[in-house]
Design a protein around this motif. Sequence first.
Motif, PDB file in Angstrom:
ATOM      1  N   THR A 220      23.802  58.713  32.434  1.00 45.82           N
ATOM      2  CA  THR A 220      23.256  57.779  31.453  1.00 45.82           C
ATOM      3  C   THR A 220      24.151  57.901  30.228  1.00 45.82           C
ATOM      4  O   THR A 220      24.438  59.020  29.780  1.00 45.82           O
ATOM      5  CB  THR A 220      21.814  58.158  31.077  1.00 45.82           C
TER       6      THR A 220
ATOM      7  N   PRO B 218      21.655  43.075  30.275  1.00 45.32           N
ATOM      8  CA  PRO B 218      21.193  44.077  31.235  1.00 45.32           C
ATOM      9  C   PRO B 218      21.369  43.555  32.658  1.00 45.32           C
ATOM     10  O   PRO B 218      21.093  42.386  32.936  1.00 45.32           O
ATOM     11  CB  PRO B 218      19.708  44.235  30.890  1.00 45.32           C
TER      12      PRO B 218
ATOM     13  N   VAL C 111      18.294  54.536  31.217  1.00 47.86           N
ATOM     14  CA  VAL C 111      17.693  54.773  32.541  1.00 47.86           C
ATOM     15  C   VAL C 111      18.110  56.148  33.047  1.00 47.86           C
ATOM     16  O   VAL C 111      19.296  56.476  33.040  1.00 47.86           O
ATOM     17  CB  VAL C 111      18.151  53.687  33.544  1.00 47.86           C
TER      18      VAL C 111
ATOM     19  N   TYR D  72      18.224  51.368  39.602  1.00 50.16           N
ATOM     20  CA  TYR D  72      17.944  50.331  38.605  1.00 50.16           C
ATOM     21  C   TYR D  72      16.903  49.360  39.138  1.00 50.16           C
ATOM     22  O   TYR D  72      17.114  48.714  40.172  1.00 50.16           O
ATOM     23  CB  TYR D  72      19.247  49.594  38.267  1.00 50.16           C
TER      24      TYR D  72
ATOM     25  N   THR E  11      22.198  48.605  30.871  1.00 50.27           N
ATOM     26  CA  THR E  11      20.738  48.675  31.044  1.00 50.27           C
ATOM     27  C   THR E  11      20.016  48.320  29.743  1.00 50.27           C
ATOM     28  O   THR E  11      18.836  48.647  29.572  1.00 50.27           O
ATOM     29  CB  THR E  11      20.289  50.070  31.550  1.00 50.27           C
TER      30      THR E  11
END
Length: 496
Positions: free
Chosen positions: A286, A256, A278, A397, A273
Amino acid sequence: MSRYILAFDQGTTSSRAIIFDKDYMSVAIGQQEFTQHYPNSGWVEHDPEDIWRTTIETGKQALENARIDINDIAAIGITNQRETTVIWNRKTGKPIYNAIVWQDRRTAEICNELKQRGLEETFSKKTGLLLDPYFSGTKIAWILDNVPGARNQAENGELAFGTIDCFLLWRLTGGKIHATDATNASRTLIYDIHAGGWSDELMDILRIPKSMLPDVKDSAGNFGTTDPDLFGAPVQITGVAGDQQSATIGQACFNPGMMKSTYGTGCFALLNTGDTPVKSKHKLLTTIAYQLDGKPTYALEGSIFVAGAAVQWLRDGLKIIGHAGQSGEFAEDADPNQSVILVPAFVGLGVPHWDAECRGAIFGLTRATGPRELAKAALESVCYQTRDLLNAMHADYSGNLDTVLRVDGGMVASNWTMQRLADMLGAPVDRPVSTETTALGAAYLAGLKIGFYPDLETFSQAWKCEKQFTPAWSDDQREAAYARWQDAVRRTLTNY
Ligand SMILES: Nc1ncnc2c1ncn2[C@@H]1O[C@H](COP(=O)(O)OP(=O)(O)O)[C@@H](O)[C@H]1O
Ligand SMILES: O=P(O)(O)OC[C@H](O)CO
């Protein structure tokens, strides 16, 4: 014991077949470009038979170039331009319409209508995508509504839908396998990335019969065996992933916070991620980065529709360069006192604007502007757009985001562009030794499944940087240039 893996990399402008050895080195390549069809403004199509023919021919070419026999191939991996939509007749195997390419904007109206019905959130909640013509769902709907008899045939179970991986699998296995992997499914606008299956609700909205849809498998899985007549002996197919996801794997972005950006026809940055999907507040997508042992790993994605395509436009449209590599030489010699900005919205703009209907614009032209300044503006537009999408990534993020960007794709051959990219981002840009990252990802998946290649950790350790580009601009210089770009984009958007 077979000593190699064969990867098919079916891209937007060319089909490639690459043979990799145990040390992840590419030992031979076959490559063929094929015709792009632009039947209407904003429409882009491929002939699926071109895609099929070039795939087989490049496979044979690669085997010949490597001077090996098909029995030396332990397994096949497939990676592909994503979203591009093919519908074919299950009995004859014949497509009922050309492949509608990911860049095609013909379904902008359908998307607008769905948005007006307040359905965007319904789609994005399940799929991680937005209502944009880019994705397969509305392309399927368009074919069913516009090809005479298609809807009836679909409802009678006579038609099959597939992204390019799926179409190739069907043909390679002699019509035995109708399957795709989770990464490709996650680009269709009808796949629930959280539940891990086709969404009945979204299929109903788009009026897509379930009987058309393929099985969805892990990216490293059993996808059947090739028809022995194709290459002289059967070979198992054990890896499939969309090309941007495949590049993420090939770049070993397994932790990640790790991110890669691929510069082919378009540019696509994926940020791993982990097991958390996310949700973006800045119109990033996504998506599923890869799925192994039934477990999806998610990514945030920024998609830019025109990157290398701007260089192709310099070569084929304006005819001011003879070959792609010349763009960097021209940019190097451009007049530093001119600030020409090209907004290459040839097919609208992707992240973060998602404006399907705006079209390209050039700002800052003077009597002194010539091919050199235009070439520089085209290359710089790719760097500016990368900055746009990295800004969105940073804002979305909350984990630790790697400051280094791993890059690959045809355009990264340009040192000038990679240096300007580092300048524009204010962050290092790493170009790996293996630039065939996309194909390597598919080969790795195929090899992983059969135990030819080791685990992810060992693969990561083999990743090597060929050249790191470090930023040379001051912050002031960077921000002033970026502000000019943002102003040019604002003036290009349809709602300006
Ligand atoms: N030296 C170069 N400088 C700039 N652009 C380049 C260079 N070499 C290739 N390109 C661009 O890279 C793209 C091809 O990259 P590739 O990864 O093969 O694309 P795709 O998979 O989309 O077909 C083309 O658009 C081409 O114009
Ligand atoms: O063919 P490429 O490399 O331009 O990739 C196309 C993308 O998969 C479109 O989403």
